[in-house]
Design a protein around this motif. Structure first.
Motif, mmCIF file in Angstrom:
data_model
loop_
_atom_site.group_PDB
_atom_site.id
_atom_site.type_symbol
_atom_site.label_atom_id
_atom_site.label_comp_id
_atom_site.label_asym_id
_atom_site.label_seq_id
_atom_site.Cartn_x
_atom_site.Cartn_y
_atom_site.Cartn_z
ATOM 1 N N GLU A 40 0.838 -1.206 0.000
ATOM 2 C CA GLU A 40 0.000 0.000 0.000
ATOM 3 C C GLU A 40 0.875 1.260 0.000
ATOM 4 O O GLU A 40 1.752 1.428 0.847
ATOM 5 N N ASP A 41 0.612 2.148 -0.979
ATOM 6 C CA ASP A 41 1.455 3.347 -1.100
ATOM 7 C C ASP A 41 0.790 4.585 -0.504
ATOM 8 O O ASP A 41 1.269 5.701 -0.678
ATOM 9 N N TRP A 42 -0.333 4.422 0.198
ATOM 10 C CA TRP A 42 -1.059 5.556 0.765
ATOM 11 C C TRP A 42 -1.080 5.370 2.282
ATOM 12 O O TRP A 42 -1.605 4.374 2.776
ATOM 13 N N ASN A 232 -8.507 -2.600 -8.067
ATOM 14 C CA ASN A 232 -7.532 -1.947 -7.197
ATOM 15 C C ASN A 232 -6.959 -0.660 -7.811
ATOM 16 O O ASN A 232 -6.045 -0.058 -7.255
ATOM 17 N N GLU A 233 -7.514 -0.266 -8.935
ATOM 18 C CA GLU A 233 -7.153 1.047 -9.504
ATOM 19 C C GLU A 233 -8.252 2.080 -9.279
ATOM 20 O O GLU A 233 -8.109 3.230 -9.668
ATOM 21 N N THR A 234 -9.367 1.664 -8.655
ATOM 22 C CA THR A 234 -10.485 2.602 -8.480
ATOM 23 C C THR A 234 -10.177 3.674 -7.451
ATOM 24 O O THR A 234 -10.798 4.736 -7.459
ATOM 25 N N GLY A 235 -9.263 3.385 -6.524
ATOM 26 C CA GLY A 235 -8.921 4.357 -5.487
ATOM 27 C C GLY A 235 -9.830 4.304 -4.276
ATOM 28 O O GLY A 235 -9.662 5.070 -3.337
ATOM 29 N N ILE A 236 -10.828 3.394 -4.268
ATOM 30 C CA ILE A 236 -11.768 3.322 -3.132
ATOM 31 C C ILE A 236 -11.000 3.109 -1.826
ATOM 32 O O ILE A 236 -11.186 3.848 -0.866
ATOM 33 N N GLN A 239 -11.883 0.913 3.773
ATOM 34 C CA GLN A 239 -12.999 1.687 4.352
ATOM 35 C C GLN A 239 -13.532 2.780 3.417
ATOM 36 O O GLN A 239 -14.300 3.636 3.825
ATOM 37 N N GLY A 240 -13.070 2.785 2.156
ATOM 38 C CA GLY A 240 -13.554 3.777 1.200
ATOM 39 C C GLY A 240 -12.919 5.137 1.353
ATOM 40 O O GLY A 240 -13.351 6.110 0.739
ATOM 41 N N GLY A 242 -9.899 5.990 0.486
ATOM 42 C CA GLY A 242 -8.833 6.207 -0.489
ATOM 43 C C GLY A 242 -7.659 5.283 -0.284
ATOM 44 O O GLY A 242 -7.278 4.989 0.853
ATOM 45 N N GLY A 243 -7.096 4.800 -1.394
ATOM 46 C CA GLY A 243 -5.927 3.930 -1.302
ATOM 47 C C GLY A 243 -5.967 2.884 -2.389
ATOM 48 O O GLY A 243 -6.913 2.799 -3.170
ATOM 49 N N ARG A 244 -4.926 2.083 -2.399
ATOM 50 C CA ARG A 244 -4.779 1.076 -3.435
ATOM 51 C C ARG A 244 -5.587 -0.190 -3.117
ATOM 52 O O ARG A 244 -6.183 -0.809 -3.992
#
Lengths: 280, 188
Positions: A40-42, A232-236, A239-240, A242-244
């Motif tokens: 995870e990069d976020w 996994n590119e949607t950005g959801i 918990q919604g 944001g993230g990969r």
């Protein structure tokens, strides 16, 4: 030779499986979540994944439910055709669920009637799926399913002409509509083919597949990998927020269908897609 | 991390912003689907609600049963959108905060601006950890609803994220957009 099996053994096993499933996150999900936290990069997404791993550890160590929604008990039963069960099989499963949810301090989340909605008080009845298989064993899987994710699941009857792209769009739309609601990172079970009642059953069964495996048919395995990548590119994200890491795993179960049909069902699972199995 | 306590006053509500992490302490009340339906009945029939709404926070939660020697079983948020249709009536009567998971309807977000209030999310499914923040539990109404009864909880440092603030900002949209922007930049 017919093997005799006392229904009491079924009851005891179902009781134990209910409790185990609700307290112990399956190893493959925990492992996948660890990997996802590493990838995870976020930052905020990674910290949520780490919190979920910590939660799973605390639940196992303190012997408490991972999630308060310990679900409706879904029991998959494979009965060997050379087994004779003495006593009522269905009653035994029911008693096992009742005892598991009561003695294990699991939440009673079942209402007796969908419109009058009075809680049954013991989490019965469960949903039972039965299959007759060769051999003299009985294989029981208890898969409690919470409603936050079950409510986000969808089913449709596509036309054959809509094909693979139609299915992909329906899957992506289901993920988008689910968004933050089903406790992402989610796990998806997809049933393609069969008929109107079989597709959702296959979708539920697909949720039980280990996350470190792919469909044995390379054609479908490729679809699983590609759709997982796109989700996994949607950005959801977890918990919604944001993230990969939107989806930990995706499995397709496919089956023969009618020349006029393309049934598709997507069962959305949360990050606590629980199940425990025993063989008698 | 910033710490806040209940009841929430107007100043606190207006100082909270979407995406912010906080630790909440004080008294909060659980109410979910069935309890909301009964609260709507109370309002229609002009009866008193189980607790005064003004400045209070509702936790959309139904904990698992309390094992011997514990304060509460596992506890975490349920999906908030199921309460959307019933939420404006409570906000208009002074409800100051809600804790749940997932997004809210446009109507709820608009009503939260008209009646300044905050929607928090707790991490869904992290219910074994959630239990450690609950110091006291008392069923105050509708025991017959079992897990859905109204419970008064005393919580200490419950970790929450502001998901929708009193200005209409939404942490889901903002978080996802921020992530996608960053990823877009990383790809360049």
């Amino acid at each position: 030779m017919v093997r005799e099996l006392d229904a009491c053994q079924i009851e005891e096993t179902v009781r134990e499986l209910c409790i185990r499933a609700c307290r112990e996150l399956p190893c493959d999900i925990e492992q996948r979540m660890k990997e996802a936290a590493g990838e995870e990069d976020w930052d905020s997404a990674r910290s949520i994944l780490e919190l979920l791993l910590e939660n799973a550890r605390v639940a196992r160590e303190h012997a408490v439910p991972i999630c308060q929604d310990t679900g409706m008990a879904v029991v998959f039963c494979e009965i060997g055709q050379d087994v004779h069960i003495s006593g009522s099989f269905e009653e035994a499963v029911l008693r096992g669920v009742r005892r598991g949810y009561t003695e294990g301090y699991l939440r009673k989340s079942v209402v007796a009637d969908p419109l009058r909605r009075k809680n049954t008080g013991d989490n019965t009845p469960p949903v039972i799926h039965l299959r007759l298989v060769p051999g003299d064993r009985v294989r029981l899987t208890v898969a409690p399913k919470g409603a936050g994710s079950e409510n986000m699941s969808r089913m449709t009857m596509l036309t054959p002409a809509q094909g693979m792209e139609g299915v992909r769009q329906f899957v992506m739309e289901t993920v988008r509509l689910a968004g933050a609601n089903p406790c992402p990172p989610m796990i998806l079970g997809i049933g393609i083919g069969g008929n109107f009642e079989r597709a959702p059953e296959m979708a539920k069964e697909a949720l039980l597949d280990p996350l470190d495996t792919w469909n044995p048919d390379p054609f479908y395995a490729e679809l699983e990998k590609e759709w997982l990548r796109q989700i996994n590119e949607t950005g959801i994200g977890p918990q919604g927020l944001g993230g990969r890491t939107t989806c930990l795993g995706l499995h397709i179960h496919q089956e023969a269908t009618h020349i006029a049909c393309l049934p598709v069902a997507v069962n959305v699972g949360c990050h606590v897609t629980r199940h425990a199995t025993a063989v008698l | 991390m910033r710490e806040i306590t209940t009841p929430l006053d107007r100043e606190t509500i207006l100082s909270l912003h979407a995406g912010e992490h906080v630790l909440l302490s004080g008294v909060i009340y659980t109410a979910r689907d069935a309890a909301h339906l009964r609260m709507m009945d109370c309002i229609r029939q002009g009866q008193e609600l189980p607790f005064q709404l003004s400045g209070q926070v509702i936790y959309y939660a139904g904990p698992s049963p309390t094992p011997p020697g514990a304060v509460v079983g596992s506890i975490g948020p349920t999906t908030s959108m199921r309460m959307d249709a019933m939420t404006p009536a409570l906000l208009e009567r002074g409800l100051a905060g809600m804790i749940g998971k997932g997004g809210r309807s446009e109507e709820v977000c608009r009503c939260m601006q008209e009646n300044p209030s905050v929607y928090f999310v707790a991490v869904g499914g992290a219910a074994a950890l959630g239990a450690q923040c609950v110091k006291h539990l008392e069923v105050i109404a509708w025991d017959d609803l079992g897990p859905e009864s109204v419970k008064k909880l005393e919580v200490e440092k419950l970790p929450l994220i502001v998901a929708v603030d009193a200005y209409g900002a939404d942490a889901f949209q903002e978080g996802q957009n921020a992530y996608l922007r960053q990823r877009g930049e990383m790809k360049k």
